[in-house]
Design a protein around this motif. Sequence first.
Motif, PDB file in Angstrom:
ATOM      1  N   THR A 113     -29.951   2.657  -8.807  1.00  0.00           N
ATOM      2  CA  THR A 113     -30.565   3.972  -8.607  1.00  0.00           C
ATOM      3  C   THR A 113     -30.373   4.449  -7.173  1.00  0.00           C
ATOM      4  N   PHE A 114     -29.881   5.675  -7.042  1.00  0.00           N
ATOM      5  CA  PHE A 114     -29.724   6.304  -5.731  1.00  0.00           C
ATOM      6  C   PHE A 114     -30.458   7.635  -5.756  1.00  0.00           C
ATOM      7  N   ARG A 115     -31.236   7.909  -4.707  1.00  0.00           N
ATOM      8  CA  ARG A 115     -32.047   9.126  -4.673  1.00  0.00           C
ATOM      9  C   ARG A 115     -31.749   9.940  -3.418  1.00  0.00           C
ATOM     10  N   ILE A 116     -31.773  11.265  -3.579  1.00  0.00           N
ATOM     11  CA  ILE A 116     -31.618  12.196  -2.467  1.00  0.00           C
ATOM     12  C   ILE A 116     -32.858  13.084  -2.425  1.00  0.00           C
ATOM     13  N   PHE A 117     -33.424  13.241  -1.230  1.00  0.00           N
ATOM     14  CA  PHE A 117     -34.632  14.036  -1.028  1.00  0.00           C
ATOM     15  C   PHE A 117     -34.308  15.237  -0.145  1.00  0.00           C
ATOM     16  N   LEU A 118     -34.657  16.427  -0.610  1.00  0.00           N
ATOM     17  CA  LEU A 118     -34.371  17.666   0.113  1.00  0.00           C
ATOM     18  C   LEU A 118     -35.644  18.275   0.686  1.00  0.00           C
ATOM     19  N   LYS A 119     -35.498  18.988   1.795  1.00  0.00           N
ATOM     20  CA  LYS A 119     -36.635  19.718   2.366  1.00  0.00           C
ATOM     21  C   LYS A 119     -37.021  20.886   1.469  1.00  0.00           C
ATOM     22  N   ASP A 120     -36.017  21.564   0.948  1.00  0.00           N
ATOM     23  CA  ASP A 120     -36.217  22.719   0.073  1.00  0.00           C
ATOM     24  C   ASP A 120     -35.215  22.631  -1.071  1.00  0.00           C
ATOM     25  N   PRO A 121     -35.457  23.322  -2.157  1.00  0.00           N
ATOM     26  CA  PRO A 121     -34.477  23.307  -3.249  1.00  0.00           C
ATOM     27  C   PRO A 121     -33.113  23.799  -2.782  1.00  0.00           C
ATOM     28  N   TYR A 122     -32.087  23.213  -3.335  1.00  0.00           N
ATOM     29  CA  TYR A 122     -30.721  23.633  -3.015  1.00  0.00           C
ATOM     30  C   TYR A 122     -29.886  23.485  -4.291  1.00  0.00           C
ATOM     31  N   PRO A 123     -29.879  24.507  -5.151  1.00  0.00           N
ATOM     32  CA  PRO A 123     -29.229  24.399  -6.460  1.00  0.00           C
ATOM     33  C   PRO A 123     -27.768  23.968  -6.452  1.00  0.00           C
ATOM     34  N   PRO A 124     -26.942  24.325  -5.418  1.00  0.00           N
ATOM     35  CA  PRO A 124     -25.534  23.889  -5.466  1.00  0.00           C
ATOM     36  C   PRO A 124     -25.316  22.423  -5.081  1.00  0.00           C
ATOM     37  N   LEU A 125     -26.374  21.612  -4.961  1.00  0.00           N
ATOM     38  CA  LEU A 125     -26.202  20.248  -4.455  1.00  0.00           C
ATOM     39  C   LEU A 125     -25.179  19.451  -5.254  1.00  0.00           C
ATOM     40  N   LEU A 126     -25.232  19.524  -6.580  1.00  0.00           N
ATOM     41  CA  LEU A 126     -24.297  18.731  -7.382  1.00  0.00           C
ATOM     42  C   LEU A 126     -22.852  19.135  -7.099  1.00  0.00           C
ATOM     43  N   GLU A 127     -22.612  20.448  -6.947  1.00  0.00           N
ATOM     44  CA  GLU A 127     -21.258  20.897  -6.616  1.00  0.00           C
ATOM     45  C   GLU A 127     -20.833  20.366  -5.249  1.00  0.00           C
ATOM     46  N   VAL A 128     -21.752  20.363  -4.296  1.00  0.00           N
ATOM     47  CA  VAL A 128     -21.442  19.837  -2.963  1.00  0.00           C
ATOM     48  C   VAL A 128     -21.064  18.359  -3.044  1.00  0.00           C
ATOM     49  N   LEU A 129     -21.763  17.608  -3.877  1.00  0.00           N
ATOM     50  CA  LEU A 129     -21.518  16.159  -3.967  1.00  0.00           C
ATOM     51  C   LEU A 129     -20.182  15.820  -4.614  1.00  0.00           C
ATOM     52  N   THR A 130     -19.493  16.812  -5.190  1.00  0.00           N
ATOM     53  CA  THR A 130     -18.146  16.534  -5.720  1.00  0.00           C
ATOM     54  C   THR A 130     -17.107  16.475  -4.610  1.00  0.00           C
ATOM     55  N   MET A 131     -17.461  16.909  -3.390  1.00  0.00           N
ATOM     56  CA  MET A 131     -16.495  16.861  -2.289  1.00  0.00           C
ATOM     57  C   MET A 131     -16.180  15.406  -1.939  1.00  0.00           C
ATOM     58  N   GLN A 132     -14.952  15.172  -1.528  1.00  0.00           N
ATOM     59  CA  GLN A 132     -14.491  13.810  -1.267  1.00  0.00           C
ATOM     60  C   GLN A 132     -15.232  13.141  -0.108  1.00  0.00           C
ATOM     61  N   TYR A 133     -15.861  13.921   0.760  1.00  0.00           N
ATOM     62  CA  TYR A 133     -16.655  13.333   1.838  1.00  0.00           C
ATOM     63  C   TYR A 133     -17.659  12.312   1.308  1.00  0.00           C
ATOM     64  N   PHE A 134     -18.215  12.608   0.143  1.00  0.00           N
ATOM     65  CA  PHE A 134     -19.343  11.833  -0.363  1.00  0.00           C
ATOM     66  C   PHE A 134     -18.913  10.706  -1.291  1.00  0.00           C
ATOM     67  N   SER A 135     -17.678  10.251  -1.131  1.00  0.00           N
ATOM     68  CA  SER A 135     -17.186   9.082  -1.867  1.00  0.00           C
ATOM     69  C   SER A 135     -17.893   7.825  -1.379  1.00  0.00           C
ATOM     70  N   VAL A 136     -17.961   6.844  -2.267  1.00  0.00           N
ATOM     71  CA  VAL A 136     -18.566   5.566  -1.883  1.00  0.00           C
ATOM     72  C   VAL A 136     -17.490   4.655  -1.287  1.00  0.00           C
ATOM     73  N   ILE A 137     -17.851   3.958  -0.223  1.00  0.00           N
ATOM     74  CA  ILE A 137     -16.942   3.003   0.406  1.00  0.00           C
ATOM     75  C   ILE A 137     -17.682   1.696   0.648  1.00  0.00           C
ATOM     76  N   PRO A 138     -16.972   0.574   0.760  1.00  0.00           N
ATOM     77  CA  PRO A 138     -17.607  -0.683   1.168  1.00  0.00           C
ATOM     78  C   PRO A 138     -17.729  -0.680   2.693  1.00  0.00           C
ATOM     79  N   VAL A 139     -18.885  -0.317   3.201  1.00  0.00           N
ATOM     80  CA  VAL A 139     -19.038  -0.101   4.631  1.00  0.00           C
ATOM     81  C   VAL A 139     -18.735  -1.360   5.425  1.00  0.00           C
ATOM     82  N   GLU A 140     -19.038  -2.540   4.862  1.00  0.00           N
ATOM     83  CA  GLU A 140     -18.769  -3.770   5.607  1.00  0.00           C
ATOM     84  C   GLU A 140     -17.270  -3.986   5.819  1.00  0.00           C
TER      85      GLU A 140
END
Length: 543
Positions: free
Chosen positions: A156-183
């Motif tokens: 489970t991963f959760r994101i908490f916003l200060k205010d509603p932001y309806p385009p959030l899911l579209e924003v999360l499709t950007m490649q910036y938000f890919s998962v990487i093995p940080v180690e």
Amino acid sequence: MRKWLIIIIPVLLCTCGAPDNVTDKMIFRYNEMAGITSLDPAAANNLENIWAVNQLFNGLVQLDDSLHVIPSIASSWTVSDDGKVYVFKLRHDVFFHDNEYFPDGKGRQVVADDFLKSFIRLHEHPSEQSAKFLFHLMDLSDPSRPHGCDSPDTGTFRIFLKDPYPPLLEVLTMQYFSVIPVEIAERYGEEWRYNPVGTGPFRFRIWEEGSKLVMAKNDNYFETENGVRLPFLDAVTVTFIRDREAMMGQFMAGKLDMVSGADVINRDMVLDNEGNLQARYTDSFLIQKSSFMKTDYMGFLVDGSLDQMKNNPLLDKRIRQALNYTVDKEKMIKYLRKGIGVPAVAGFIPVGMPSYAPAVTGYTYDPEKARRLLKDAGYPNGKGLPQIVMNITPPFQQLSEFMEVQMEDAGFDIRININQTVVHRDEVENSKLPFFRKTWVADYADAENFLSIFYSKNFSPEGSNYFHFKNEQFDRLYDSALKVNNREQRYALYREMDQILMDEAVVMPLYYDEVLRLVNRKVVGLHPNAMNLLQLKRVKKLK
């Protein structure tokens, strides 16, 4: 100095450039004239990097070819009633690519903590700012989750916003938000951009800068189609030929499977006057055209408080409206762009964007109306009107000369000033150019991305409001739209904002661009989309 990782891939490397009749491998080959600067998702800030990163990495969600948000590593998600908490449930069958720094060299399972660490790394990344606007929206007030997100359990991963932001899911499709093995990224340090480890349909094999990038099939990829594990291709190779004619020669000879871009393809060589593929090529190639969420425009600086704008006639809305009526966009597209693009006669939001509405009243070619507006502004036939400088970059010279003639026919005195791209960008961002050439390309499939650059709190140079446009009604609508979850209701507010931009003539939209690709007929399953995102996991090649 970079430590080159020498990887022996005897069959793959010796066949990457070979004709299909000497190998049973399915290898897709394309070229990047502009080059690739990094394979780190945090640096996916241009189309060249994005295309490569998209083959190597995945995020929580993704876009299908119709620009609908669909699951990726997140199998499902829920949104709280107040629109401030997003809860993502992750798949349990996603693994990172094998790498020597993993125990036994085997890629481990992706867990929610990997997304948490990837987001924290992106938030703290010292040089990449393009994605950081998201973190300004996140609720950072709780000391137990100082980065506005958490991972309460492995799935489970959760994101908490200060205010509603309806385009959030579209924003999360950007490649910036890919998962990487940080180690693993930390082990590589500065060399991480050359040694990416992701979860995508293809895994990194070798990158010789300026020569070739090779990505091989990920046999453990989690997505399937009709029960068959993706991808179908065995490899993807990218070359970096900088000369357009040499690149077209490689494509014509069958050594590249695709060339892309209206400014890259030699249109005079392959297209007829209607923008269709010339008959002699139809047996070998096909042309793919689709809407592209990109608007090419001329912008106006409308901030009268700036010294360089004192007594500038462009502060008069009637002058800006008159300029908008002078350009025959239909003729521009037909004769100067070989039919590539859609004349921008509606608003700033382009065709292809889900909320695009032709009902927004923009500007068509009407020189008589332009002359009447000039007269109303106190400049009959342009008499007494100071010279207006059109600031452009070299690729736009031909189109600007066409516009210059039409503007002068309507009574304007126009001078074209050609800036080098870097200088032009700097001067636009620092509010030095009253009338300037620019484009805006969608980062995500929601029109908020286009309208945010006119919001008064986004004045450049800190933000992207290069126009220094401030309108209380526009700002109220913008704030209201971000509180509306119902898409159709939100889109209606977007259209109201777009109409304000047209009424105030803050910009002169010229055309909504189109994706243009030439593709070898042996390639199947390659589909264009309005984000111009290269999706190769479902592509096959015929023998």
